[in-house]
Design a protein around this motif. Structure first.
Motif, PDB file in Angstrom:
ATOM      1  N   MET A 172       0.848  -1.197   0.000  1.00 46.11           N
ATOM      2  CA  MET A 172       0.000   0.000   0.000  1.00 46.11           C
ATOM      3  C   MET A 172       0.884   1.247   0.000  1.00 46.11           C
ATOM      4  SD  MET A 172      -2.847   1.185   2.806  1.00 46.11           S
ATOM      5  CE  MET A 172      -3.625  -0.426   2.770  1.00 46.11           C
ATOM      6  N   GLU A 173       0.579   2.169  -0.906  1.00 47.54           N
ATOM      7  CA  GLU A 173       1.342   3.396  -0.988  1.00 47.54           C
ATOM      8  C   GLU A 173       1.026   4.286   0.206  1.00 47.54           C
ATOM      9  OE1 GLU A 173       0.713   5.276  -4.702  1.00 47.54           O
ATOM     10  OE2 GLU A 173       1.195   3.498  -5.875  1.00 47.54           O
ATOM     11  N   LYS A 174       1.948   5.178   0.508  1.00 50.39           N
ATOM     12  CA  LYS A 174       1.783   6.082   1.630  1.00 50.39           C
ATOM     13  C   LYS A 174       0.515   6.907   1.463  1.00 50.39           C
ATOM     14  CE  LYS A 174       4.256   9.624   4.231  1.00 50.39           C
ATOM     15  NZ  LYS A 174       5.482  10.469   4.300  1.00 50.39           N
ATOM     16  N   ASN A 175      -0.238   7.042   2.555  1.00 57.68           N
ATOM     17  CA  ASN A 175      -1.463   7.847   2.593  1.00 57.68           C
ATOM     18  C   ASN A 175      -2.565   7.319   1.677  1.00 57.68           C
ATOM     19  OD1 ASN A 175      -0.306   9.639   4.443  1.00 57.68           O
ATOM     20  ND2 ASN A 175       0.609  10.852   2.795  1.00 57.68           N
ATOM     21  N   GLU A 176      -2.454   6.073   1.224  1.00 58.38           N
ATOM     22  CA  GLU A 176      -3.491   5.504   0.368  1.00 58.38           C
ATOM     23  C   GLU A 176      -4.282   4.469   1.153  1.00 58.38           C
ATOM     24  OE1 GLU A 176      -3.932   3.829  -4.161  1.00 58.38           O
ATOM     25  OE2 GLU A 176      -2.158   3.273  -3.023  1.00 58.38           O
ATOM     26  N   THR A 177      -5.590   4.558   1.097  1.00 59.85           N
ATOM     27  CA  THR A 177      -6.453   3.615   1.799  1.00 59.85           C
ATOM     28  C   THR A 177      -7.258   2.833   0.784  1.00 59.85           C
ATOM     29  OG1 THR A 177      -6.635   5.123   3.670  1.00 59.85           O
ATOM     30  CG2 THR A 177      -8.258   3.360   3.527  1.00 59.85           C
ATOM     31  N   LYS A 178      -7.130   1.518   0.811  1.00 64.34           N
ATOM     32  CA  LYS A 178      -7.814   0.677  -0.171  1.00 64.34           C
ATOM     33  C   LYS A 178      -8.992  -0.060   0.448  1.00 64.34           C
ATOM     34  CE  LYS A 178      -3.933   0.115  -3.307  1.00 64.34           C
ATOM     35  NZ  LYS A 178      -3.121  -0.841  -4.104  1.00 64.34           N
ATOM     36  N   ILE A 179      -9.964  -0.358  -0.396  1.00 61.23           N
ATOM     37  CA  ILE A 179     -11.161  -1.079   0.034  1.00 61.23           C
ATOM     38  C   ILE A 179     -10.810  -2.551   0.212  1.00 61.23           C
ATOM     39  CG2 ILE A 179     -13.499  -1.756  -0.616  1.00 61.23           C
ATOM     40  CD1 ILE A 179     -13.586   0.885  -2.287  1.00 61.23           C
ATOM     41  N   LYS A 180     -11.110  -3.073   1.400  1.00 60.20           N
ATOM     42  CA  LYS A 180     -10.741  -4.453   1.735  1.00 60.20           C
ATOM     43  C   LYS A 180     -11.908  -5.419   1.582  1.00 60.20           C
ATOM     44  CE  LYS A 180      -8.839  -7.207   5.557  1.00 60.20           C
ATOM     45  NZ  LYS A 180      -8.372  -7.158   6.972  1.00 60.20           N
ATOM     46  N   SER A 181     -13.098  -5.008   2.040  1.00 61.89           N
ATOM     47  CA  SER A 181     -14.240  -5.929   1.984  1.00 61.89           C
ATOM     48  C   SER A 181     -15.553  -5.176   1.845  1.00 61.89           C
ATOM     49  CB  SER A 181     -14.283  -6.814   3.242  1.00 61.89           C
ATOM     50  OG  SER A 181     -14.555  -6.036   4.398  1.00 61.89           O
ATOM     51  N   ILE A 182     -16.536  -5.862   1.275  1.00 64.40           N
ATOM     52  CA  ILE A 182     -17.906  -5.349   1.172  1.00 64.40           C
ATOM     53  C   ILE A 182     -18.837  -6.447   1.649  1.00 64.40           C
ATOM     54  CG2 ILE A 182     -19.707  -4.445  -0.343  1.00 64.40           C
ATOM     55  CD1 ILE A 182     -17.525  -3.403  -2.194  1.00 64.40           C
ATOM     56  N   GLU A 183     -19.600  -6.155   2.702  1.00 66.39           N
ATOM     57  CA  GLU A 183     -20.537  -7.130   3.275  1.00 66.39           C
ATOM     58  C   GLU A 183     -21.955  -6.572   3.217  1.00 66.39           C
ATOM     59  OE1 GLU A 183     -18.454  -8.927   7.089  1.00 66.39           O
ATOM     60  OE2 GLU A 183     -18.025  -6.777   6.908  1.00 66.39           O
ATOM     61  N   THR A 184     -22.924  -7.478   3.189  1.00 63.81           N
ATOM     62  CA  THR A 184     -24.320  -7.048   3.241  1.00 63.81           C
ATOM     63  C   THR A 184     -25.078  -7.841   4.303  1.00 63.81           C
ATOM     64  OG1 THR A 184     -24.995  -8.622   1.514  1.00 63.81           O
ATOM     65  CG2 THR A 184     -24.407  -6.381   0.804  1.00 63.81           C
ATOM     66  N   TYR A 185     -26.106  -7.195   4.846  1.00 62.64           N
ATOM     67  CA  TYR A 185     -26.970  -7.793   5.854  1.00 62.64           C
ATOM     68  C   TYR A 185     -28.422  -7.480   5.486  1.00 62.64           C
ATOM     69  CZ  TYR A 185     -22.575  -7.425   8.470  1.00 62.64           C
ATOM     70  OH  TYR A 185     -21.258  -7.484   8.857  1.00 62.64           O
ATOM     71  N   ARG A 186     -29.322  -8.370   5.849  1.00 57.99           N
ATOM     72  CA  ARG A 186     -30.750  -8.112   5.647  1.00 57.99           C
ATOM     73  C   ARG A 186     -31.372  -7.627   6.950  1.00 57.99           C
ATOM     74  NH1 ARG A 186     -33.628 -12.072   1.230  1.00 57.99           N
ATOM     75  NH2 ARG A 186     -31.957 -11.963  -0.340  1.00 57.99           N
ATOM     76  N   GLY A 187     -32.062  -6.506   6.875  1.00 56.88           N
ATOM     77  CA  GLY A 187     -32.706  -5.945   8.046  1.00 56.88           C
ATOM     78  C   GLY A 187     -34.198  -5.796   7.838  1.00 56.88           C
ATOM     79  N   ALA A 188     -34.940  -5.791   8.937  1.00 57.77           N
ATOM     80  CA  ALA A 188     -36.386  -5.594   8.881  1.00 57.77           C
ATOM     81  C   ALA A 188     -36.873  -5.012  10.196  1.00 57.77           C
ATOM     82  CB  ALA A 188     -37.100  -6.918   8.599  1.00 57.77           C
TER      83      ALA A 188
END
Length: 371
Positions: free
Chosen positions: A1-17
């Motif tokens: 990872m380059e300095k000062n760079e933030t990368k997306i690691k994960s995407i999760e979903t949940y079902r709510g009601a």
């Protein structure tokens, strides 16, 4: 990872009601439970952002299954490993990767904005603009008998709300007139009333109805979407043949829809909803375009939980062309799906000083399963 760079690691979903404490009735549907897909985006440095997308079949055409599918099968492969610092690239990917599916886009868009504003250590409304620290929402009176609607209106005013949005367009216009008259009889003439026909009228009957309301001096502040969404000529006809300001809602999903409405002079106002626009990034473009035409906007919502409404409120408080606010949906629910975010004090929405959206955790009581 380059300095000062933030990368997306994960995407999760949940079902709510979450159940509503009272059924919500419009010309298009009746809702008793607020269902939603919750999105959590986590970055390599641990920063987490939240978003949501409720299924609103009759407006966006989306379901819980379709929203979840698009997020996991289309957006997830595109975004994992990408840098938050290249945010325009991220939003271009979201917009161009799939047509429509605007609620799914909105959920990921708001989660990304949450992460980006947290990286900047600013509340989202300050990061994207910063116009005001609190906003005033109206409260919606569902379609019922005139007597029931009058009592509901009285209760909302007693609870501290000073603007009412009244649903009409489900049946005969004469009945709608009786509904408004009954409400006026109990709340007086000083409280602004907004009407939302949810596409329930034909153009000529809308003009007859609105002119009658004007003759009866019912004090209507504005009327949302009197005709079916695709009938822009009809919308223009209503706008040109009545004195009451007419607002386009379902007629405007994209910035291209907004441009057509504005070029035609088909409406006096535009209602921006993140679930129609595909999120904050596109909503900003619509508000800015409308400002160039001298047309004010409202920020509204579907039946969303506090996650989506927090994002909508931050957007609404960030842009100088937003003049009206219809963000009462969380108040219709029996509980909060999220800890943190906006807070309500009667009709006032407080945005708070936490970075991003201020959402801390989700309430497992209302989260049915991990999608």
């Amino acid at each position: 990872m380059e300095k000062n760079e933030t990368k997306i690691k994960s995407i999760e979903t949940y079902r709510g009601a979450i159940p509503l404490h009272t059924p919500f009735k419009t010309a298009l549907r009746t809702v008793t439970v607020a269902e939603t897909i919750i999105v959590k985006i986590t970055c390599a440095d641990g920063t987490a952002g939240w978003g949501e997308a409720p299924p609103t079949h009759v407006i966006t055409g989306e379901s819980l299954a379709s929203i979840d599918y698009v997020i996991h099968s289309i957006f997830k492969p595109l975004l994992i490993g990408e840098s938050l610092q290249m945010r325009e690239k991220l939003f271009q990917k979201i917009e161009s990767s799939v047509v429509r599916n605007t609620s799914a886009k909105a959920a990921v868009d708001m989660a990304l904005y949450d992460c980006i504003a947290k990286q900047a250590n600013l509340p989202l409304y300050q990061f994207i603009g910063g116009v005001q620290e609190s906003i005033e929402t109206d409260y919606t009176v569902s379609v019922n008998t005139p007597e029931e609607m009058a009592q509901d209106a009285k209760k909302y005013i007693e609870n501290g709300f000073s603007i009412l949005k009244v649903k009409v367009g489900k049946d005969e216009i004469a009945t709608d007139i009786k509904r408004i008259q009954a409400i006026r009889n109990v709340i007086g003439t000083d409280v602004p009333i907004r009407l939302d026909a949810n596409q329930g009228w034909q153009a000529k009957e809308a003009v007859r109805a609105i002119r009658l309301m004007e003759e009866l001096d019912l004090g209507i502040e504005l009327i949302e979407q009197p005709v079916i969404a695709h009938d822009l000529e009809g919308l223009k006809y209503v706008t040109e043949n009545t004195e009451t300001p007419i607002m386009a809602d379902e007629s405007v999903f994209s910035v291209y829809d907004a441009k057509r409405v504005l070029d035609m002079g088909a409406a006096d106002l535009i209602n921006i909803k993140l679930m129609k626009t595909g999120g904050i990034h596109q909503a900003i473009k619509i508000a800015t375009l409308a400002e160039a035409f001298g047309v004010k906007c409202m920020v509204g919502s579907m039946i969303e939980t506090k996650i989506g409404i927090t994002a909508a409120a931050h957007f609404a408080a960030s842009h100088p062309n937003i003049a009206h606010y219809d963000l009462d949906a969380p108040l219709m629910l029996i509980g909060d799906i999220a800890n943190g975010g906006i807070s309500y004090k009667n009709n006032q929405i407080q945005l708070g000083n936490a970075a991003g959206l201020g959402i801390q955790t989700i309430n497992e009581l209302y989260v049915a399963e991990k999608a």
